[in-house]
Every structure is written in structure tokens, then in C-alpha cells.
Design an enzyme around this catalytic site. Sequence first.
Site, PDB file in Angstrom:
ATOM      1  N   HIS A 157       4.824  -2.096  -2.851  1.00  0.00           N
ATOM      2  CA  HIS A 157       4.503  -3.488  -3.139  1.00  0.00           C
ATOM      3  C   HIS A 157       3.386  -4.016  -2.244  1.00  0.00           C
ATOM      4  CE1 HIS A 157       7.936  -4.406  -5.899  1.00  0.00           C
ATOM      5  NE2 HIS A 157       8.353  -3.282  -5.366  1.00  0.00           N
ATOM      6  N   ASP A 364      -2.975  -8.712   0.813  1.00  0.00           N
ATOM      7  CA  ASP A 364      -1.701  -8.777   0.098  1.00  0.00           C
ATOM      8  C   ASP A 364      -1.693  -7.765  -1.028  1.00  0.00           C
ATOM      9  OD1 ASP A 364       0.844  -9.881  -0.051  1.00  0.00           O
ATOM     10  OD2 ASP A 364       0.099 -11.934  -0.141  1.00  0.00           O
TER      11      ASP A 364
END
Length: 484
Positions: A157, A364
Amino acid sequence: MNLVVVSNRVARAKPNEPMTGGLAAALLPVVEKSGAIWVGSSGRVRDGNQKEPFAEIEALGAGALAMLDLPAAHYGGYYEGFANSALWPALHSRADLIRATRDDYLSYREVNAFMARALLRFRKDDTAFWVQDYHFLALGAELRDLGVTQSIGFFLHTPWPARTLIAGVPHHRELIQAMLAYDLIGFQTEEDRENFLAYVQSDLDLPVHDGVIVSQHGRTRAAVFPIGIDVDKFALSAAKASSHPEVSRLRRSLDGEKLAIGVDRLDYSKGLANRIRAFDTMWTEQPSLLRTASLLQIATPSRGAIEAYGNLQSEVAKLVSDVNGRHGEIDWTPIRYLNKGFGQGVLAGLYRTAQVGVVTPLQDGMNLVAKEYVAAQNAADPGVLVLSKFAGAANELDAALLVNPHDIDGMARTIATALTMPLAERRMRWEAMMVKLRGGTIQQWFADFLEALQETPSGRSAMPFAERPAPWPHRTAHSGARIH
């Protein structure tokens, strides 16, 4: 296929309870509907007297949650130590913050081994395991050591950084060799995948053909699966939440003033300090926006026992105080700063209330807040997303106002542009982003990964542990250092 999903923590579907982290919010709806078993930590620890891992199981829609108490002797070294003081900073390109001891690495491997043993009770002939995130890079290898030959997939992720950055992690070669026990490794972006393959080719000297790596474990496919959200469900939740008491109170308190919103974990990867400096610069250079536009920043504390997080909490609190002291007035506060979480329903309503969503991480993997903000908007009068170009979401949401989070002046100008953007342009940008969101939902992500896992032949035979190089001097046999 009998699917077992594995992550560090599992989440319960309680709409009014705070939820931190995109992974939990993303996985809940698909596990509920797919019938999968979701295995992870209960958040509790036990001492070493348990003979076998104990799992507390409860129903979750058509599926189930299985929550394990992890071993107390190793949890700190595994979680706060190696996972979040070595891997997390490296994966977010902060090599300067890497802190790890040999004992932390041992604990990380021991918890991976412990989880592998716990998963055996859920194994059937048609089981496929789907492991989530950086906490369990070595779990696939541990399952192979226990004789598991079924398909095992892994999804990261977070970002995967350039090879020179991941090389800053102690024992990086052993870990990445262990990752090749997975049949399929999924990444958020093509850049992440290319970084991983570059390491495998350069540092492990392994052949790669069309994204398939050939190693001692067999064949491992690396592919890209950008994670999404349940767009229609979130949009409906946002519309319903307009009447929620907290959302109504916020709207009344604004009294016609425009609102920007940021929702993040209190983490150095999220760029909170730079964001606050950008708002400070905006109000300084464009005083017409004083009293007409404010920021609601929700920053949920996490990992407070790690020094870097404690330092960040102090830094951000001081910055907010300084900015409010400089620009605030008796009856106006520029930044409303909240260190607590909110349930998904309330958040959806808060997003819909705000004219600007500010998502400006330094790095991110995806950032689902960006996607949630867009989905929550009123189609007749949508807000504007200001998005870091270093978030994975920027690859899809290119109709957002993209910014460099290191450029404070540039961010200040862009936020001001967002606050004053005409309706026609806001609608055009929002509609373009909604097309992207609907083309890559969480359901599509789930289905695409499982389809790719099924199409990736496992054909693995468990390699006897004795034939593998022992990662630590004391661990020369498979049963030699297990937690009992």
C-alpha cells in the site's frame, strides 16, 4: 477460491467509530461482500506461554474476521521497531529517519513466522492467501517453509522507493529475497513496480522478463493495481451526513466563510508542516482571504512511542499555534486543529462541507482521502482538490490542482486559486476526476488482483528450510526459534 486476507490489523465495520489508515477502510467492504476471511492482529499481545496462536473469530457480512494476539516479547521490535522505524521511513524516502537494531529485525521475522503458523488453520486445498503491506514482507517465505504450495499474493500500500533508498534498510537483501516467495506482488504505481524490478535486477542479479522474476522460489510476477474506493457508497454517505450534528455545527460556525480541509494521520510523510506554512504564506500575501477562508486540519495521532512521531506532533502543534497567533482575531481562528479521528460517515459530511480538499503528502502510496474528498462533493457545486504530485492518486486524478509539497510559495498560490475558482471550472475538473474514480473502484481493484493471482500459476514446492541460507546465526532449523 477460498480467500484469506492478511494484514497487521483488522477493522470492525462500526460507522460511528474513528478509522485511521486507508487500508482498513478499503478492505472492509470487499471482505464483507466476498466471503473472505480477514486475519490480523487484535491489537493485544500475549506472553510466550501459548502453545498455538489463538484467533478470536467473528462474522463480517458474508466473510469473517480472525483476530490474533501477537507475542508480547516481539511485538514492540516488530511494529514500532523494524516495521515503522526502518521500513516505513525507507519506503517513504526518509532514509535519515531509519532506526533499527538486530533485535528489531529478529522480532519482525519472528512475528512473520508466528502469523504463518496461525494461517495454517485457515488453509484448504483451494485457499489463496492475499497478504497486505510492509508489515509482512517475509510472510510468504514463512508460509512456503511450512509447506504451503497454494497461491500467495502480496500488495504493497506504500510506495516502493529507488534502490539506493531501500538499500538503507538493514537486511534488505534477505527481505527482498523472501518477498520472491510470493506468486504475485502488487504495487500502487508503475514507478513503484519499476523501482522494485530495478533492485531485483541490479542487487540480486536476477532475470526479469515482462515483469516476471525468476528466483530460487520460482516465478514471481510484479504488477500494478491502483487501489480505489466504493465511489457510489461514499457519495451517498456524504449526502446523508449533511444532517449529522457535527457536520451541521461546522456549517453553522462557518457563517458563509469558505473552508479547506485536511485529514491525515499525524505522520511525517503527510507534509503537514509544509501545508501549514503554505496557509500562513497565503494569508500573509493575500490578506483578502483573512476571515473569508480557514483550514480544518484533522490529524489523528499514531505511533507516538516512536521519537520521530513525538517530535512531529510538537512541531505541528507549535506551527498551528504560531499561525493562529499571527493571523487570528478575537472572533476568528484561521486553523482549527483536531488531534482525533472521526467515523467514515462524519468524514464524508465534512469533506462535502469544504470548498477545498488539501492532500499534500511528501510521499504516499495512493492516498484514499483524495479520492474520498472528490466522491463526497455535491455535483451541482463541487469543491476543488489540491493534490501533491507525489501521491499515487496524482496518476489518476490529474484534473486536480497538482502541487509540489516542498514549494511553500507555490502551494500557497494554488490553495488561493482553489478557493476562488469559478463554478464552471470546478465542475469540469470534478467530472473528469469522477470518471477516473468510477473506472477504478475498490471492487475493481479487488477483482483485478484476484484474477491476476489466479492467472499466475503457483506450482511452488516448499523448499526444505535446511536448504536455505539461515538469516541469523541461531536459526538453522525451522523449529529452532519459533514462538511457542
